[in-house]
Design an enzyme around this catalytic site. Sequence first.
Site, PDB file in Angstrom:
ATOM      1  N   ASN A  45      -1.401  -7.620  -3.999  1.00 36.99           N
ATOM      2  CA  ASN A  45      -2.164  -6.749  -4.891  1.00 36.99           C
ATOM      3  C   ASN A  45      -1.281  -5.688  -5.528  1.00 36.99           C
ATOM      4  O   ASN A  45      -0.262  -5.294  -4.980  1.00 36.99           O
ATOM      5  CB  ASN A  45      -3.296  -6.068  -4.128  1.00 36.99           C
ATOM      6  CG  ASN A  45      -2.784  -5.292  -2.960  1.00 36.99           C
ATOM      7  OD1 ASN A  45      -2.481  -5.853  -1.928  1.00 36.99           O
ATOM      8  ND2 ASN A  45      -2.626  -3.997  -3.117  1.00 36.99           N
TER       9      ASN A  45
ATOM     10  N   GLU B  56       0.814  -1.208   0.000  1.00 33.39           N
ATOM     11  CA  GLU B  56       0.000   0.000   0.000  1.00 33.39           C
ATOM     12  C   GLU B  56       0.852   1.264   0.000  1.00 33.39           C
ATOM     13  O   GLU B  56       0.358   2.349  -0.218  1.00 33.39           O
ATOM     14  CB  GLU B  56      -0.960  -0.005   1.193  1.00 33.39           C
ATOM     15  CG  GLU B  56      -0.319   0.102   2.559  1.00 33.39           C
ATOM     16  CD  GLU B  56       0.321  -1.201   3.024  1.00 33.39           C
ATOM     17  OE1 GLU B  56       0.327  -2.179   2.246  1.00 33.39           O
ATOM     18  OE2 GLU B  56       0.824  -1.232   4.143  1.00 33.39           O
TER      19      GLU B  56
ATOM     20  N   ASP C   6      -8.467  -5.869  -3.956  1.00 36.70           N
ATOM     21  CA  ASP C   6      -7.456  -6.083  -2.927  1.00 36.70           C
ATOM     22  C   ASP C   6      -7.335  -7.547  -2.526  1.00 36.70           C
ATOM     23  O   ASP C   6      -7.054  -7.867  -1.381  1.00 36.70           O
ATOM     24  CB  ASP C   6      -7.774  -5.217  -1.698  1.00 36.70           C
ATOM     25  CG  ASP C   6      -6.569  -5.038  -0.802  1.00 36.70           C
ATOM     26  OD1 ASP C   6      -5.445  -5.290  -1.281  1.00 36.70           O
ATOM     27  OD2 ASP C   6      -6.744  -4.673   0.360  1.00 36.70           O
TER      28      ASP C   6
END
Lengths: 592, 286
Positions: free
Chosen positions: A278, A194, A320
């Site tokens: 992801n 992220e 995700d």
Amino acid sequence: MRATVWVAGFLVLVLVVAAYGSQELLQLQTDDKQWVMPGKDYSQTRFSTLSQINPRNVKNLRPAWTFSTGTLRGHEGAPLVVGDTMYVHTSFPNNVYALDLKGPDVGRIKWAYLPKQDPSVQAVACCDNVNRGLSFADGKVFLSQLDGHLVALDAKTGKEAWKVQNADPKVGATMTSAPHIYKDKVIVGVSGGEFGVRGHVTAYNVKDGQQVWRAYSMGPDEDLLLADDFNQANPHFGQRKQGTETWQGDQWKTGGGTTWGWYAFDPQLNLFYYGTGNPSTWNPSQRPGDNKWSMTIFARDVDTGKAKWGYQMTPWDAWDYDGVNEMILADLKIGGKPVKALVHFDRNGFGYTLDRTNGSLLVAEKFDPAVNWATGVDKKTGRPIEVAAMRTEAGKNSQGVCPAALGSKDQQPASFSPRTSLFYVPTNHVCMDYEPFEVKYTAGQPYVGATLRMFPGPGGHMGAVIAWDAATGKIVWSNKERFSAWSGTLVTATDLVFYGTLEGYMKALDAKTGKELWRFKTPSGIIGNPITYIGPDGKQYVAILSGVGGWAGIGLAAGLEGDSEGLGAVGAYKKLAEYTTLGGVLTVFSLP
Amino acid sequence: MKRIMVVAVVLTFALSLASATRAQQTPGQAASAAFRVCADPNNLPYSNDKLEGFENKIAALFAKDLGTTATYTWWPDRRGFIRNTLRANQCDVVIGVPNGYDQVRWTTPYYRSSYAFVFVKEGKFRVRSWDDERLRHARIGVIAATPPADALIKKGLMGNVAAYRLTIDYTTEYPGKIVDDVAAGKIDLAIVWGPVAGYFAKKAAVPVEVVAVPPLEGVPVPFTYAISMGVRKRDKDRQEQLEALLRKHETQIRTILVEYGVPLVEGPLVRKPDEEKRGVVGERYQ
């Protein structure tokens, strides 16, 4: 008799320690008195042949001794048992304890390693400063620290043998997963997708920590380390240049695809298997394309790091659904033919069975019937058959997407019993509304992110432990859980399945029927993985770390505040606080 | 870090004693008297631990009105910021959040800004429109995940982009690097959130211009955002207290913002209504 077995085991241990290196772990893992690597064996089966505890006497199981880890955050992973020592890890600051399994003071601390980590790295860690445990080889215990350091400790003294920096937390890269040791190499991944980290796996020499190779999840072919025959058996999965051409511009440089899961190794093929997470950034409309090789199962040569094959499960991820979950190797019969299989239960809700020699897709079926983002997987192309309404995109609210972002299953590893030829899978049964248009704010910059609103799936329960037939892709039985089943499972030769629940129950099920045979309430919610071993006294023990946290402790507890109370899910999640609170404790069970 | 926290706690305690004796208070002040702020220790122009940011100035202004001083809990402003500060009850107020930011209870917004083109005043890339042909030949700096990326994808310009990270090394990097790179000619153009653009443009080595980007047809993501203050979701009293302070000090706040070069977009500032939604807000898990 017991003593003889123990002495014999000890001799084996002495011999293999003398002949360290690639043979050591091969031998150690066949000795079920010990638990020498996170997944029990290279295949990650979590299957033990120990048989003292069986369906008839399991009701008598009770705690033999306990140990407080002294830290509060989530405790994932499991201890190791090597010889007469148990090695226990903790959540941040990732302390390691070597506990004596010999009496009279069972559980006495032989040594403790208390790393000094900058507390600010906790700000970088996504979710709960978890750590998924240790590995052992060559007289050393290996620890991945949150601050990006890989540390080798002398197993006898706890002194640092060597220490290298594998990830830089200052740019968002951390380490949470257990190191994996294959032959003479320690292989480690990285967390932090992220933050725009470009994921990689890296091999270091067990001896001295020298880096041997590093392979990235995306980027130019030379960064990916592709073998000359990469995906030769399945060219339609993609071969050359996919790591850049499936991205816009140089987005691959911050492409995510982190590698924080449980890996497996086939020593005959010399291949190890792992999944990538992801793609980054959050917003799928900002990264059109397949975003290879995020969300991919990779098979790599242990010595060179070269990828033999790669299969992307979720192209252009919009949910995700990290592809990092455990890889389990099993020899199955499919359509009457023996297959060297790799089985993987993905966050996206599909249970995949592949031919691990070449990556060919054999089975891909939903392991939770609630899965609705895709109707199935096209076996010819390998691509999911998506339901358009469930693809999240700019300007569209996608309601009732199953599974939620945390997946039909997260990292908590399943087990495989060669006796039943079934997989025992801890699952989540949680759906979400995905609102990509929620405004976010990071470092003082507003942007459009996604808000996931999660609630129980159909039926109102939030999880289940299931038995899965990977040859046919069918659920054999399903044992519902009030909350997500966020612990790994263990299966024994006596057909017992052990796992823990978020409320803190340690449970034993009948592997054939799913019937609950025993439970015990531990001090905190369980997100760790059960193990079993034979102590120096000849008795079989089952051990589990409790200590609620991880997604369960953060996503639920922290997400609760003031947000739509009374709207079903919140009420249900809120109940978790009625059952448990934080705190790491090891509980070791035995028969009286 | 630890020492700062301890000092902050002691200070909070001392001040709450002191302010308890004061009678005159802004209406709506039912909550504890200390003005406890959650902020990033190194994120100018917003805040830093030397109290040099405009959010520090606004906090000081409010605290003074309340007869106290601002105390701080420092944490990098990235995922986990609200969880570890405001929600953990370490502090009570976040000075800047977008209007409608669902991690918090938001106030009526007190300013609005925009993403902006940033270029050298005397340079070749004085771009003011998405249709400007020069964009095709420009090296364009964008911070990953921010709304201009949507526009550049729409325009097929992703190949020209130099991507900057949204979350940077908070010990050695600074958010203004992208603007300084424009001034230094390392990139031809940047598209940056107004407060960052304006502040660093003011300090740049050569004259740099900041021009709000226009909307782009077919890109539903907004480029302008209204900024509010944030409190815990249940902390309605404190929200009302802040609303009163925001009204009372509107002019001074504006002066502070202008002083820091924040490009302001005019128009009515209206609080987004609270929303009742099902489920639990999830954070991504690793």
